[in-house]
Design an enzyme around this catalytic site. Structure first.
Site, PDB file in Angstrom:
ATOM      1  N   HIS A 273       0.871  -1.178   0.000  1.00 51.27           N
ATOM      2  CA  HIS A 273       0.000   0.000   0.000  1.00 51.27           C
ATOM      3  C   HIS A 273       0.908   1.228   0.000  1.00 51.27           C
ATOM      4  O   HIS A 273       2.001   1.195   0.560  1.00 51.27           O
ATOM      5  CB  HIS A 273      -0.844  -0.043   1.280  1.00 51.27           C
ATOM      6  CG  HIS A 273      -1.874   1.029   1.389  1.00 51.27           C
ATOM      7  ND1 HIS A 273      -1.573   2.326   1.735  1.00 51.27           N
ATOM      8  CD2 HIS A 273      -3.214   1.010   1.197  1.00 51.27           C
ATOM      9  CE1 HIS A 273      -2.683   3.052   1.773  1.00 51.27           C
ATOM     10  NE2 HIS A 273      -3.693   2.273   1.439  1.00 51.27           N
TER      11      HIS A 273
ATOM     12  N   ASP B   1       3.403  -3.618   8.164  1.00 54.52           N
ATOM     13  CA  ASP B   1       2.212  -2.787   8.000  1.00 54.52           C
ATOM     14  C   ASP B   1       1.029  -3.680   8.351  1.00 54.52           C
ATOM     15  O   ASP B   1       0.619  -4.542   7.570  1.00 54.52           O
ATOM     16  CB  ASP B   1       2.144  -2.298   6.548  1.00 54.52           C
ATOM     17  CG  ASP B   1       0.799  -1.665   6.217  1.00 54.52           C
ATOM     18  OD1 ASP B   1      -0.098  -1.665   7.073  1.00 54.52           O
ATOM     19  OD2 ASP B   1       0.660  -1.177   5.072  1.00 54.52           O
TER      20      ASP B   1
ATOM     21  N   CYS C 297      -4.786   2.305  -3.571  1.00 55.54           N
ATOM     22  CA  CYS C 297      -3.521   2.875  -3.074  1.00 55.54           C
ATOM     23  C   CYS C 297      -2.380   1.879  -3.233  1.00 55.54           C
ATOM     24  O   CYS C 297      -1.501   1.794  -2.352  1.00 55.54           O
ATOM     25  CB  CYS C 297      -3.633   3.326  -1.624  1.00 55.54           C
ATOM     26  SG  CYS C 297      -4.720   4.731  -1.418  1.00 55.54           S
TER      27      CYS C 297
ATOM     28  N   LYS D 229      -9.683   0.396  10.973  1.00 57.67           N
ATOM     29  CA  LYS D 229      -9.789  -0.906  10.299  1.00 57.67           C
ATOM     30  C   LYS D 229     -10.012  -2.038  11.300  1.00 57.67           C
ATOM     31  O   LYS D 229     -10.274  -3.163  10.924  1.00 57.67           O
ATOM     32  CB  LYS D 229      -8.530  -1.170   9.470  1.00 57.67           C
ATOM     33  CG  LYS D 229      -8.421  -0.224   8.265  1.00 57.67           C
ATOM     34  CD  LYS D 229      -7.360  -0.679   7.306  1.00 57.67           C
ATOM     35  CE  LYS D 229      -6.866   0.436   6.411  1.00 57.67           C
ATOM     36  NZ  LYS D 229      -7.798   0.766   5.333  1.00 57.67           N
TER      37      LYS D 229
ATOM     38  N   GLN E  17      -4.125  -4.201   7.594  1.00 58.89           N
ATOM     39  CA  GLN E  17      -5.098  -5.230   7.220  1.00 58.89           C
ATOM     40  C   GLN E  17      -4.970  -6.468   8.086  1.00 58.89           C
ATOM     41  O   GLN E  17      -5.967  -7.127   8.367  1.00 58.89           O
ATOM     42  CB  GLN E  17      -4.915  -5.621   5.740  1.00 58.89           C
ATOM     43  CG  GLN E  17      -5.202  -4.504   4.748  1.00 58.89           C
ATOM     44  CD  GLN E  17      -6.650  -4.018   4.779  1.00 58.89           C
ATOM     45  OE1 GLN E  17      -7.550  -4.676   5.299  1.00 58.89           O
ATOM     46  NE2 GLN E  17      -6.877  -2.832   4.244  1.00 58.89           N
TER      47      GLN E  17
END
Ligand code: PMP
Length: 474
Positions: free
Chosen positions: A142, A214, A393, A240, A217
């Site tokens: 991303h 990251d 993105c 999220k 998610q």
């Protein structure tokens, strides 16, 4: 052309799957262009998940006591200070942080990764480690986990072939020249597939690099244990993980963060200010200048507590059942093409390359004959289904995975149920069989129903929907 009948449908012939947790807005009813309403099917969890009921309740409990933290002597301020610091501790426990790890509240994952970028040795002013330098990231990232590193002149590794080949490519890059940091996503926001974090962590460490994951998610969907796994830094966002109140977090090793200049200069980040110079505070205050988002932090911790209470196994089982239903449903519609990083001969069966155990509830696909934005508009306008379209993105990844300019993404979470998946599969089958039943026009702002008779809620009366913004997830 093989088109699934709406019902009975072999792919939908699986056991029913109920929501795993209560979310706010679960029974939202939305207008359709041809009149009437439908229960809103939220298949856009990967963009922003709805608030868990437990999170909203905690926020409602906090608001009457809301006050600024760290400075006030009033009772409400004392309560909020204690809630803010308890949130920090709760998040540390949720991600299995070690005693040497710091938890810094940020606005979101983007903010957290930009903060870390100011602390990478060799790049941050005054933060130097002899022999270290450079950042390596995958080409699937991303933009939040790509642009902060691109600005530092990072090297890119193609995550192609198989997972094992991806690990080997990273190892080769790190062996070719040292790096201070390897930046990888925990789960692709495009395909839902999870890179092999354990292997990537050991490869990074073997070559003297740290690893940042990251977790935007991954963390809402899978247990991440920092100290146990050896992952050095983890970034994720409240919105999220069912806490859409504007907070995010960077968790990880204190030393780089302690040596870095304050992310923002201002009140709260200091020990002593003289007109001639300033003595900065230690981490985490060092990087949290200004009045913090107490509500967001408390909501994020409440979400972590609620997700942990459900149990990682239950979360994975719920999601796996739904993803299986979805991938099988999509596979039954001719012309619907899921995008994959590591396609497998074994398809989506557990245990295969890119099997279900290695993916979260995110599936992106293209539909032959229909641009992604039209598909998304059709699903919303005619079926009351919310999905995301665009390039998510992740421009470099989309360019690699499809010749289409964009894809359609369906994403699931704790409030999802089998009927949501079935509604999507049926609507897509209808689209491929008969095309849309409504007219759509393309304007500068993108594709939209023409006309669009759906009224906005009363409290927005008089407001007109502006042109789609530069598209938040483009
Ligand atoms: N990384 C990934 C994998 C994401 O999916 C997103 C959000 N789309 C981000 C980072 C950025 O998250 P945020 O917008 O909350 O900063």
């Amino acid at each position: 052309m093989t088109i699934l009948a709406a019902s009975p449908c072999p792919a939908l012939d699986a056991p029913d799957v109920a929501p795993l947790a209560a979310v706010v807005g679960a029974d939202l009813s939305v207008p359709l262009v041809h009149g009437g309403h439908a229960r809103y099917v939220n298949l856009d969890y990967a963009a922003s998940a709805p608030a868990l009921r437990a999170v909203a309740d905690r926020v409602a409990e906090l608001l009457p006591l809301y006050a600024s933290v760290h400075r006030g002597a009033g009772y409400a301020s004392v309560v909020c200070t204690s809630a803010y610091e308890a949130a920090r501790a709760e998040i540390a426990a949720f991600v299995g942080a070690g005693p040497d790890d710091a938890v810094v509240f940020t606005r979101n994952t983007t903010d957290a990764l930009n903060l870390l970028a100011t602390a990478v040795p060799g790049f941050a002013p005054g933060v130097g480690v002899p022999g270290a330098g450079g950042v390596v990231h995958l080409d699937i990232e991303h933009h939040a986990n790509l642009l902060p590193w691109q600005r530092l002149g990072a090297r890119v590794v193609r995550a192609g072939g198989t997972r094992a080949q991806t690990v080997a490519a990273v190892a080769a890059e790190l062996a070719a020249a040292p790096a201070a940091l390897l930046a990888v996503t925990g789960a692709s926001n495009v395909t839902g597939e999870c890179p092999p974090l354990a292997e990537l962590t050991s490869v990074a460490h073997r070559h003297g690099a740290r690893i940042v994951v990251d977790g935007a998610q991954l963390v809402p969907h899978r247990r991440v244990a920092l100290a146990e796994s050896g992952i050095d830094y983890l970034a994720f966002s409240g919105h999220k993980i069912y806490a859409p109140f504007g907070a995010g977090v960077l968790v990880g090793r204190r030393d780089w963060l302690e040596a870095a200049p304050p992310y923002l200069a201002g009140g709260g980040a200091v020990r002593e200010v003289r007109l001639g110079g300033t003595e900065w505070a230690a981490v985490p205050a060092r990087h949290e200048a200004g009045t913090p988002n107490v509500v967001g932090a408390v909501a994020l911790a409440a979400a972590c507590r609620a997700v942990a209470a459900l149990g990682a196994e239950a979360v994975t089982a719920h999601e796996t059942a739904l993803v299986r239903r979805l991938t099988r449903g999509l596979a039954g519609i001719d012309g619907v093409r899921p995008l994959r990083l590591w396609p497998s001969a074994a398809g989506d069966e557990p245990g295969g390359e890119s099997g279900e155990a290695d993916r979260i509830g995110v599936v992106t696909f293209t539909v032959d004959g229909y641009p992604a934005d039209l598909v998304a508009q059709y699903l919303s306008a005619e079926h009351g289904i919310g999905v995301r379209d665009g390039r998510f993105c992740a421009h470099p990844l989309l360019a690699r995975l499809t010749a289409d300019p964009a894809g359609v993404r369906a994403s699931l979470g704790l409030g999802s149920r089998a009927a949501d998946v079935d509604r999507l599969v049926t609507a897509l089958a209808e689209l491929r069989a008969h095309g849309p039943a409504w007219a759509y026009a393309r304007t500068e702002a993108g594709c939209a129903p023409d006309p669009d008779p759906r009224a906005l809620p009363d409290w927005l009366a008089g407001g007109v929907p502006g042109p789609a913004s530069a598209c938040s997830d483009q």
